[in-house]
Design an enzyme around this catalytic site. Sequence first.
Site, PDB file in Angstrom:
ATOM      1  N   LEU A 607       2.193   2.490  11.439  1.00 27.83           N
ATOM      2  CA  LEU A 607       3.427   2.285  10.677  1.00 27.83           C
ATOM      3  C   LEU A 607       3.328   2.825   9.261  1.00 27.83           C
ATOM      4  CD1 LEU A 607       4.219  -1.366  11.807  1.00 27.83           C
ATOM      5  CD2 LEU A 607       5.332   0.720  12.587  1.00 27.83           C
ATOM      6  N   GLY A 613      -5.815   0.811   3.045  1.00 29.69           N
ATOM      7  CA  GLY A 613      -5.849   0.607   4.477  1.00 29.69           C
ATOM      8  C   GLY A 613      -4.611   1.108   5.180  1.00 29.69           C
ATOM      9  N   LYS A 614      -4.468   0.684   6.454  1.00 29.27           N
ATOM     10  CA  LYS A 614      -3.364   1.136   7.287  1.00 29.27           C
ATOM     11  C   LYS A 614      -2.717  -0.055   7.972  1.00 29.27           C
ATOM     12  CE  LYS A 614      -5.761   5.513   8.209  1.00 29.27           C
ATOM     13  NZ  LYS A 614      -6.305   6.424   9.236  1.00 29.27           N
ATOM     14  N   ASP A 722       5.064  -8.839  -6.624  1.00 30.25           N
ATOM     15  CA  ASP A 722       5.400  -7.458  -6.241  1.00 30.25           C
ATOM     16  C   ASP A 722       6.646  -7.472  -5.364  1.00 30.25           C
ATOM     17  OD1 ASP A 722       5.222  -4.716  -6.135  1.00 30.25           O
ATOM     18  OD2 ASP A 722       3.800  -4.685  -4.483  1.00 30.25           O
TER      19      ASP A 722
END
EC number: 2.7.11.1
Length: 986
Positions: A607, A613-614, A722
């Site tokens: 995605l 990271g992923k 955030d």
Amino acid sequence: MARKIGSVRIEVLEGRNLVPMDSNGMSDPYGVVIVGDKKKKTKAIKHTLFPKWESDNCFEFDIDVNLLAITVEVYDWDRFSSDDRMGLTNIPVSQIQEYIVDTTKWYTLQPMKPNDKVSGEIKLKIRFDKDKTLPPPEKSPFIKAIKDNDTQAIELMMNKAKLDYTICDNEGTPAIHIAAASNNIPLITMLLKGSDARVSIRDQHGNTPLHLFVQKNVSLNCEDIINKLIERGCGINDENNLGETALHKACLATVVQKTTIVEQLLQKGAIINHQTKTRDTPLHYAIKVGKVEFVRFFLQNGANVMIEGGKPSRTPLELAKELGNPQIISKVEKVIEISDWLNELQLETLIPKFIKNEIYMDVITDINEGTLDLLNISVSGQRTKLLRAVRKIKDPLSLSSNSSLRSNSLIHVENDNNNNNNNNNNNNNSQEQCNINNDSLGSGNRNSGGFKAQNQNNTLNNNNVESKSTGNLNSLKNIHNVNNDNNEDKKNNILSPNPIPASSSAPAAPSPVAIGSNTTTTTTTAIAATTTTLTTTATTEDKTTTESTTPPQQQQQTTTITPTKTTTVTPEGPNLDVSDLSVLKHINLDSDSWVIDEKTLTYNVLLGTGASGKVYKGTFNGQEVAIKVLKSFTDKKDIAEFKKEFQIVSALRAPGVVYFHGAGIKDKLCIVMEYCSRGSLYHILKDDTTQFTWDNFFNLGTQAINSLDSLHNWTPQVLHRDLKSLNLLVTENWTVKICDFGLSRFDTGSNLETLGKLRGTYAYVAPEVYFGKKYTTKSDVYSMGIILWEMTYRCIKGTHLLPYAEYPHLKFDYQILISSAKKDVRPTTPENAPESLKNLIARTLVKDSTLRPTTLEFYEELLKIRDEYNANREQWDSIRTIPPQQLPKPIINEEIIPSIDSNNINNNNNNNNTTVTSEKPKLRYQPSNSNLLNNNNNNNNNDSDNNISEPATTDSITKPISKVKEQLLTRTRSSSSPMEPKSIKK
């Protein structure tokens, strides 16, 4: 009305060396003279840092007995935005009263706010004219008797007739207030016996009788008076016109006084950290008047030493240093030191006990079992942690030799020769060594990724030597808290238990190289995120190293050293175990049920990719999930961030937060969460093929605010830090979920410094965060206000616009941040937007955070506006612009309609820099009603053809599906802005 004491004439003459505020190095300064509630200003002098005012610069004001100081402020005039602050000077009235003739002086400018850039001076001419009229005699015999302390006369009056206790003297002070300030206990007691005495009335300054009594009283036997004043209507926390409570007034007692009254007020419920309109707490007041015993008492009873107050705003320690009181400075510093130490140990609940008993860092090494018994600390875990930390302070090296350093790697040493004695390796300087970071006091982390190869005798079998490689990572059971960002970069190297001889050379972790005269070593590891091939030839006299990069698919690292011994390292997993995470505070996990075996996970779709990271779409126990995988599991900073995010997501079980399924910590670090098929709110707004109606606006908007409210009402409170439209995910049934807690923190004492750091996507960051102030719930409200503006613009204009994109000169995020914080620039709400909605957005984006609504107020106000919309639907719908592509279209069979499929959307954007991949577009029809809520298309594609097996390491995944490409999208504004997904190409 307060009695006039005279008048003052002030003439603003000139300035010099003022701070430049304009891009051309100049300013357009003007002055503002403030006397009480009256203000008068000069004209602006253009393009100069040395202004001279020659007309309209002379002002006269009346001075009364209540005025303490006159303020002169200097501003830079700005045509297109709010004027910039250039500084101020405060002149005490007591000093002005000495200027009975025209007096001209230069006054140095001070900052109006702590971070203001200020320089220069301003020249003023001042003259004070004393009021020579005498006050008229008191008309009321009752008032006269009180001022004369004539208790007999008062008693006679009370017996003869019903007295009016609200009658005022010539200056407007009520009779009961005059008595309360008289310091005459019998007189006050006599008046309070009157059944009709109204003590809840206020004087001209908003004071209750309790305010004046605690300030003027010198008697220690005053508890009965305080009780009676409270019983008769004086609120213990009532504020006067300056926002002062009785506790503030008690600090201002003009005589030397013990803390008796302060103790009584706290026992009655006085708020010790109550702030005035200038944000001063009672502790600030005690420091200002130099009352050491008051400061000590407040600190022992829970006064917050991190609250900023006053003008300019300062913490108690900053104020004490400015005033130069060494005793107060020492006491405040001791409290901060012991609080920080206990916070790092995750023992913040013990802070009150330590401070109450004045156990500070100067005596901490004397703590023993007996001390803990006296402190009534009975929890075994707390006692063990404290005693261990005390031993570490006494001897930082005492625990290093007993540290249990974890690792999942084995080093297999294959010796081609008949080597049965490992001591030969030591003689040839072939021992592998790395530094171990100390976890001593003040260091939040140890260095991770280093390991040491230790040859072990008695394990030789068929010329193979097996030795264990020990990794180094902090365990929160034994060392300090890593929640503070400021601890991440503190490193204190100490010698390992078996130090390298001085003649040896130790290579840097995480790729140690064995240096020997006649050895050949091959090392295979999956520790590093980047794969390399290293060829090293070394002798005791000459060592050379060459490095070449291998293809990303090749996950091995080979080190060749001439000539005869070979060492193989099996892939190393994360240096984490269950205890590292289970010990974290506030998490709601039972035993190790949250641990997920990575073999049960299936990775289907990539995605998004970020710096750390992923994120994949995958399956777990037959359910679609989002899997966030950490790229590096040896970098100590990444692991610390992983722990922080794990701590938040595992603790939260709120309906407005993505559900936490568990985490994997064996072969890779990953967090498994709920998958939201419709993607983020940002991508929904970005889809210009679909209408975004008022119904969509209110449905998603109220849910988003409600989700944020669930964070703020969690225990302990969670601050997201955030918040943006990209971090609000939408499920298949249009439920809004907050995600991406990588920057989130619990609002606890251990995170105070972290909460003062600049974090988040700049277009959504509140101004106070830019100025270094603590991040609060109101900072999150500001971010949600920007999101509401984003939704409002999309609904009315029919197209999506990024915040501040209407300002062409703001090309980068840092420009947005500076303009919003210092120039009060805000996104432009459409002119035809309903007034109630514009006002709500403006309230959430106001610069003063205290004026912003809470999440509950925000939510309730939006519900009221929704009711207004329902009552005027036609009028509200008429202001919307609907682009042609969003109008209803006929059904077209077999037409490929480009759209943002839910699977294309980054389900959990773990970093501002995000690479988004998409799936192959599917066949669908355009519904006749473009309303998002009525779009019932099935967004869950069958991914059975696209399933891939789990990779050996996360970095070996370059193509999660052979037909899918990763597309890195860039924008001219900034890498921290949201990424735009695109359709998938074969």
